[in-house]
Design a protein around this motif. Structure first.
Motif, PDB file in Angstrom:
ATOM      1  N   VAL A  39       0.848  -1.195   0.000  1.00  0.00           N
ATOM      2  CA  VAL A  39       0.000   0.000   0.000  1.00  0.00           C
ATOM      3  C   VAL A  39       0.883   1.244   0.000  1.00  0.00           C
ATOM      4  CG1 VAL A  39      -1.905   1.196   1.141  1.00  0.00           C
ATOM      5  CG2 VAL A  39      -1.662  -1.292   1.415  1.00  0.00           C
ATOM      6  N   ALA A  40       0.679   2.124  -0.977  1.00  0.00           N
ATOM      7  CA  ALA A  40       1.346   3.433  -1.004  1.00  0.00           C
ATOM      8  C   ALA A  40       2.839   3.303  -0.694  1.00  0.00           C
ATOM      9  CB  ALA A  40       0.666   4.389  -0.023  1.00  0.00           C
ATOM     10  N   ALA A  41       3.528   2.459  -1.435  1.00  0.00           N
ATOM     11  CA  ALA A  41       4.937   2.175  -1.158  1.00  0.00           C
ATOM     12  C   ALA A  41       5.761   2.279  -2.434  1.00  0.00           C
ATOM     13  CB  ALA A  41       5.089   0.784  -0.548  1.00  0.00           C
ATOM     14  N   THR A  42       7.066   2.182  -2.282  1.00  0.00           N
ATOM     15  CA  THR A  42       7.972   2.259  -3.425  1.00  0.00           C
ATOM     16  C   THR A  42       8.950   1.085  -3.418  1.00  0.00           C
ATOM     17  OG1 THR A  42       9.611   3.640  -4.566  1.00  0.00           O
ATOM     18  CG2 THR A  42       9.631   3.693  -2.161  1.00  0.00           C
ATOM     19  N   ALA A  43       9.407   0.729  -4.604  1.00  0.00           N
ATOM     20  CA  ALA A  43      10.504  -0.236  -4.753  1.00  0.00           C
ATOM     21  C   ALA A  43      11.732   0.454  -5.336  1.00  0.00           C
ATOM     22  CB  ALA A  43      10.063  -1.381  -5.670  1.00  0.00           C
ATOM     23  N   TRP A  44      11.654   1.794  -5.465  1.00  0.00           N
ATOM     24  CA  TRP A  44      12.705   2.558  -6.111  1.00  0.00           C
ATOM     25  C   TRP A  44      13.181   3.688  -5.199  1.00  0.00           C
ATOM     26  CZ3 TRP A  44       7.944   1.312  -8.018  1.00  0.00           C
ATOM     27  CH2 TRP A  44       7.911   0.351  -9.043  1.00  0.00           C
ATOM     28  N   PRO A  45      14.470   3.980  -5.179  1.00  0.00           N
ATOM     29  CA  PRO A  45      14.978   5.114  -4.396  1.00  0.00           C
ATOM     30  C   PRO A  45      14.803   6.425  -5.169  1.00  0.00           C
ATOM     31  CG  PRO A  45      16.800   3.999  -5.452  1.00  0.00           C
ATOM     32  CD  PRO A  45      15.556   3.223  -5.825  1.00  0.00           C
ATOM     33  N   GLU A  66       2.258   1.771 -10.374  1.00  0.00           N
ATOM     34  CA  GLU A  66       1.968   0.898 -11.519  1.00  0.00           C
ATOM     35  C   GLU A  66       3.202   0.112 -11.953  1.00  0.00           C
ATOM     36  OE1 GLU A  66       0.236   3.403 -14.512  1.00  0.00           O
ATOM     37  OE2 GLU A  66      -1.780   2.716 -14.002  1.00  0.00           O
ATOM     38  N   GLY A  67       4.393   0.621 -11.622  1.00  0.00           N
ATOM     39  CA  GLY A  67       5.619  -0.102 -11.949  1.00  0.00           C
ATOM     40  C   GLY A  67       5.712  -1.450 -11.256  1.00  0.00           C
ATOM     41  N   MET A  68       4.935  -1.640 -10.167  1.00  0.00           N
ATOM     42  CA  MET A  68       4.946  -2.917  -9.457  1.00  0.00           C
ATOM     43  C   MET A  68       4.090  -3.977 -10.149  1.00  0.00           C
ATOM     44  SD  MET A  68       4.748  -1.740  -5.478  1.00  0.00           S
ATOM     45  CE  MET A  68       5.780  -0.412  -4.862  1.00  0.00           C
ATOM     46  N   LYS A  69       3.388  -3.583 -11.196  1.00  0.00           N
ATOM     47  CA  LYS A  69       2.561  -4.550 -11.901  1.00  0.00           C
ATOM     48  C   LYS A  69       3.407  -5.591 -12.626  1.00  0.00           C
ATOM     49  CE  LYS A  69      -0.893  -2.568 -14.172  1.00  0.00           C
ATOM     50  NZ  LYS A  69      -1.629  -1.510 -14.954  1.00  0.00           N
ATOM     51  N   THR A  70       4.726  -5.411 -12.586  1.00  0.00           N
ATOM     52  CA  THR A  70       5.601  -6.455 -13.134  1.00  0.00           C
ATOM     53  C   THR A  70       5.620  -7.701 -12.242  1.00  0.00           C
ATOM     54  OG1 THR A  70       7.491  -5.434 -12.026  1.00  0.00           O
ATOM     55  CG2 THR A  70       7.095  -4.803 -14.319  1.00  0.00           C
ATOM     56  N   ILE A  71       5.132  -7.578 -11.007  1.00  0.00           N
ATOM     57  CA  ILE A  71       4.974  -8.767 -10.164  1.00  0.00           C
ATOM     58  C   ILE A  71       3.948  -9.670 -10.849  1.00  0.00           C
ATOM     59  CG2 ILE A  71       4.222  -9.628  -7.921  1.00  0.00           C
ATOM     60  CD1 ILE A  71       5.056  -6.924  -6.728  1.00  0.00           C
ATOM     61  N   PRO A  72       4.300 -10.906 -11.171  1.00  0.00           N
ATOM     62  CA  PRO A  72       3.434 -11.738 -12.018  1.00  0.00           C
ATOM     63  C   PRO A  72       2.008 -11.912 -11.499  1.00  0.00           C
ATOM     64  CG  PRO A  72       5.617 -12.690 -11.866  1.00  0.00           C
ATOM     65  CD  PRO A  72       5.589 -11.553 -10.883  1.00  0.00           C
ATOM     66  N   ALA A  73       1.834 -12.361 -10.254  1.00  0.00           N
ATOM     67  CA  ALA A  73       0.489 -12.635  -9.740  1.00  0.00           C
ATOM     68  C   ALA A  73       0.003 -11.443  -8.929  1.00  0.00           C
ATOM     69  CB  ALA A  73       0.500 -13.894  -8.877  1.00  0.00           C
ATOM     70  N   SER A  74      -0.254 -10.324  -9.621  1.00  0.00           N
ATOM     71  CA  SER A  74      -0.606  -9.100  -8.917  1.00  0.00           C
ATOM     72  C   SER A  74      -1.866  -8.457  -9.474  1.00  0.00           C
ATOM     73  CB  SER A  74       0.547  -8.101  -8.985  1.00  0.00           C
ATOM     74  OG  SER A  74       0.782  -7.678 -10.317  1.00  0.00           O
ATOM     75  N   ILE A  82      -1.999  -1.420  -3.900  1.00  0.00           N
ATOM     76  CA  ILE A  82      -3.052  -0.432  -3.625  1.00  0.00           C
ATOM     77  C   ILE A  82      -2.427   0.954  -3.565  1.00  0.00           C
ATOM     78  CG2 ILE A  82      -4.842   0.309  -2.015  1.00  0.00           C
ATOM     79  CD1 ILE A  82      -5.025  -2.594  -1.045  1.00  0.00           C
ATOM     80  N   ALA A  83      -2.949   1.869  -4.363  1.00  0.00           N
ATOM     81  CA  ALA A  83      -2.466   3.246  -4.403  1.00  0.00           C
ATOM     82  C   ALA A  83      -3.586   4.200  -4.030  1.00  0.00           C
ATOM     83  CB  ALA A  83      -1.930   3.580  -5.798  1.00  0.00           C
ATOM     84  N   GLY A  84      -3.199   5.383  -3.580  1.00  0.00           N
ATOM     85  CA  GLY A  84      -4.158   6.443  -3.301  1.00  0.00           C
ATOM     86  C   GLY A  84      -4.184   7.440  -4.443  1.00  0.00           C
ATOM     87  N   GLU A  85      -5.347   7.772  -4.921  1.00  0.00           N
ATOM     88  CA  GLU A  85      -5.472   8.665  -6.072  1.00  0.00           C
ATOM     89  C   GLU A  85      -4.832  10.031  -5.806  1.00  0.00           C
ATOM     90  OE1 GLU A  85      -9.052  10.098  -9.076  1.00  0.00           O
ATOM     91  OE2 GLU A  85      -9.424  10.092  -6.904  1.00  0.00           O
ATOM     92  N   ALA A  86      -4.926  10.529  -4.562  1.00  0.00           N
ATOM     93  CA  ALA A  86      -4.401  11.854  -4.216  1.00  0.00           C
ATOM     94  C   ALA A  86      -3.039  11.781  -3.522  1.00  0.00           C
ATOM     95  CB  ALA A  86      -5.410  12.588  -3.325  1.00  0.00           C
ATOM     96  N   ASP A  87      -2.364  10.662  -3.646  1.00  0.00           N
ATOM     97  CA  ASP A  87      -1.071  10.457  -2.987  1.00  0.00           C
ATOM     98  C   ASP A  87       0.025  11.174  -3.776  1.00  0.00           C
ATOM     99  OD1 ASP A  87       1.219   9.590  -1.743  1.00  0.00           O
ATOM    100  OD2 ASP A  87       0.756   7.452  -1.888  1.00  0.00           O
ATOM    101  N   VAL A  88       0.697  12.147  -3.148  1.00  0.00           N
ATOM    102  CA  VAL A  88       1.775  12.867  -3.821  1.00  0.00           C
ATOM    103  C   VAL A  88       3.131  12.231  -3.530  1.00  0.00           C
ATOM    104  CG1 VAL A  88       0.514  15.049  -3.815  1.00  0.00           C
ATOM    105  CG2 VAL A  88       2.040  14.521  -1.897  1.00  0.00           C
ATOM    106  N   ALA A 113      14.004  -3.264  -6.985  1.00  0.00           N
ATOM    107  CA  ALA A 113      13.129  -3.123  -8.156  1.00  0.00           C
ATOM    108  C   ALA A 113      13.317  -4.274  -9.148  1.00  0.00           C
ATOM    109  CB  ALA A 113      13.394  -1.784  -8.838  1.00  0.00           C
ATOM    110  N   ASP A 114      14.559  -4.713  -9.323  1.00  0.00           N
ATOM    111  CA  ASP A 114      14.832  -5.783 -10.292  1.00  0.00           C
ATOM    112  C   ASP A 114      14.302  -7.139  -9.830  1.00  0.00           C
ATOM    113  OD1 ASP A 114      16.082  -3.930 -11.875  1.00  0.00           O
ATOM    114  OD2 ASP A 114      18.113  -4.431 -11.190  1.00  0.00           O
ATOM    115  N   GLU A 115      13.915  -7.235  -8.571  1.00  0.00           N
ATOM    116  CA  GLU A 115      13.431  -8.505  -8.044  1.00  0.00           C
ATOM    117  C   GLU A 115      11.923  -8.696  -8.245  1.00  0.00           C
ATOM    118  OE1 GLU A 115      14.652  -8.701  -3.967  1.00  0.00           O
ATOM    119  OE2 GLU A 115      16.652  -7.945  -4.390  1.00  0.00           O
ATOM    120  N   LEU A 116      11.218  -7.627  -8.627  1.00  0.00           N
ATOM    121  CA  LEU A 116       9.759  -7.690  -8.706  1.00  0.00           C
ATOM    122  C   LEU A 116       9.277  -8.737  -9.698  1.00  0.00           C
ATOM    123  CD1 LEU A 116       8.845  -3.870  -8.623  1.00  0.00           C
ATOM    124  CD2 LEU A 116       9.019  -5.480  -6.707  1.00  0.00           C
TER     125      LEU A 116
END
Length: 414
Positions: free
Chosen positions: A276-282, A377-385, A363-369, A350-353
């Motif tokens: 939820v509202a997280a990153t895999a990238w620095p 959306e970059g996490m959609k590379t996780i196969p079963a997601s 899960i993302a928040g529409e108003a999340d800055v 990120a390369d492990e996703l």
């Protein structure tokens, strides 16, 4: 002298007019009478019950009824130097400390909840009262408060205990029950209570676990984490203490990144993953936040943090969620704060996703800055997601959109 009508109720329309002496000084007649001001404040604070109370007093003593409306509510309570919430919390603790005022205490607890006081704040008042007025007064307040809360709000039922986890002592919430285990991992700067309003929606289906990460909350004085791996090892140790898994794992912001790391390293421990509202990238901004905390201190990070985490309307309302987050940052340990940002600044997952094999909800928040949907959306590379956006939700959506988030957590995946 001036003439004061007892109370503006149909039943008191022809009440006897009283004469009250006002000694020593004169004032200009206000545009709005003290009686009208008092009625307005009474309605805002106590609602129908307060009006009924004053009416009952008026039937026996119009003098006291007039004083309550014009002095207590029309003069003292109407002043904006203290908010309605602050005045009611002061009333609650004063009545509890006095003792023998249980009917009035019950009324003012209900009023405090009505004007924005939070259950955790009122519970903390009872705990604080024990230091200055003793345990009998505090326990009496807690008994009346518990009754009021059961009528007005759903509480996260469970146990709260200290837990030794590797080399640190932390605090753990456990809802109990026989359901599958779901662990909730909190964001940087906060503690397990950020899940407080999500938990009641989950406990019928899951045994919900939430705990304070190394460097935050009750674990604020623990040895600082050195990397995201350190937090993941703590999480693995917790799963071991709970029976070894597999578990449903949910993390928000830093908690989501920690959850990603554990899912990548030891997928066998998880039945499902929710990020939820997280990153895999620095990002370069992480380094800037480290520098700012080092040079200015953590307290100076309150404004930039809260404006990233919440919408403008959340900050304007200043409800419990914002007050809680502000207090967490204000009290945060510098080493824990820096460790969290350093861990995010040094991310390399990120390369492990694409090779992850855990059923995953994103899960993302529409108003999340902070972690906007186009980033996540970059996490959609996780196969079963699966990928979902909660409408109008900011970064700390467990605090602002708990029911909507819980609805997405309830379906079992994996």
């Amino acid at each position: 002298m001036r003439l004061v009508q007892c109370f503006d109720l149909a039943a008191a329309e022809h009440a006897e007019v009283l004469v009250l002496s006002i000694p020593a000084f004169k004032t200009e007649r206000p545009t709005m009478s003290l009686h009208s001001i008092g009625q307005r404040e009474l309605a805002a604070i106590d609602g129908p019950r307060g009006k009924a109370t004053v009416q009952a007093v008026c039937e026996t003593s119009p003098v006291l009824a007039g004083c309550l409306v014009e002095h207590a509510f029309g003069t003292v309570f109407a002043r904006t130097t203290l908010s309605r919430r602050e005045r009611e919390m002061a009333s609650v603790v004063a009545l509890a400390a006095m003792g023998g005022c249980e009917p009035q205490l019950e009324l003012h607890i209900e009023a405090a909840l009505r004007v924005g006081a939070d259950r955790d704040e009122l519970i903390a008042l009872a705990e604080h009262l024990s230091v200055y007025a003793g345990y009998p007064r505090a326990l009496n307040m807690l008994r009346i408060l518990r009754s009021g809360l059961e009528r007005h709000q759903k509480m996260p039922l469970g146990t709260l205990r200290n837990l030794q986890l590797r080399d640190m002592e932390t605090e753990l919430f456990d809802s109990g029950g026989d359901g599958p285990v779901m662990i909730l991992v909190h964001a940087l700067g906060l503690d397990w209570r950020m899940w407080r309003d999500v938990i009641p929606h989950l406990v019928d289906r899951y045994r919900v676990i939430a705990f304070d990460l190394r460097g935050f909350g009750a674990a604020g004085q623990a040895r600082a984490a050195t990397a995201i791996d350190d937090y993941a090892v703590d999480l693995r140790a917790l799963i071991d203490q709970l029976g070894g898994g597999p578990v449903h794992l949910v993390g928000l912001s830093l908690g989501g990144t920690i959850a990603l790391k554990l899912a990548s390293d030891q997928p066998e421990l998880l039945t499902s993953l929710t990020v939820v509202a997280a990153t895999a990238w620095p990002f370069a901004a992480f380094g800037e936040r480290i520098d700012a905390a080092r040079s200015e201190g953590v307290a100076a990070q309150i404004a930039p943090s809260l404006t990233r985490w919440f919408r403008g309307e959340d900050l304007a309302r200043n409800g419990w969620a914002v007050r809680y987050a502000r207090d967490c940052v204000d009290r945060a340990d510098l080493n824990g704060w820096l460790a969290g940002w350093n861990a995010l600044h040094a991310l390399d997952i990120a390369d492990e996703l694409a090779s992850m094999r855990v059923a995953t909800r994103i899960i993302a928040g529409e108003a999340d800055v902070s972690t906007p949907p186009n980033l996540m959306e970059g996490m959609k590379t996780i196969p079963a997601s699966t990928f979902t956006v909660i409408s109008d939700a900011p970064h700390m959506l467990s605090l602002t959109h708990p029911a909507e988030l819980a609805d997405l957590l309830l379906p079992v995946i994996g």
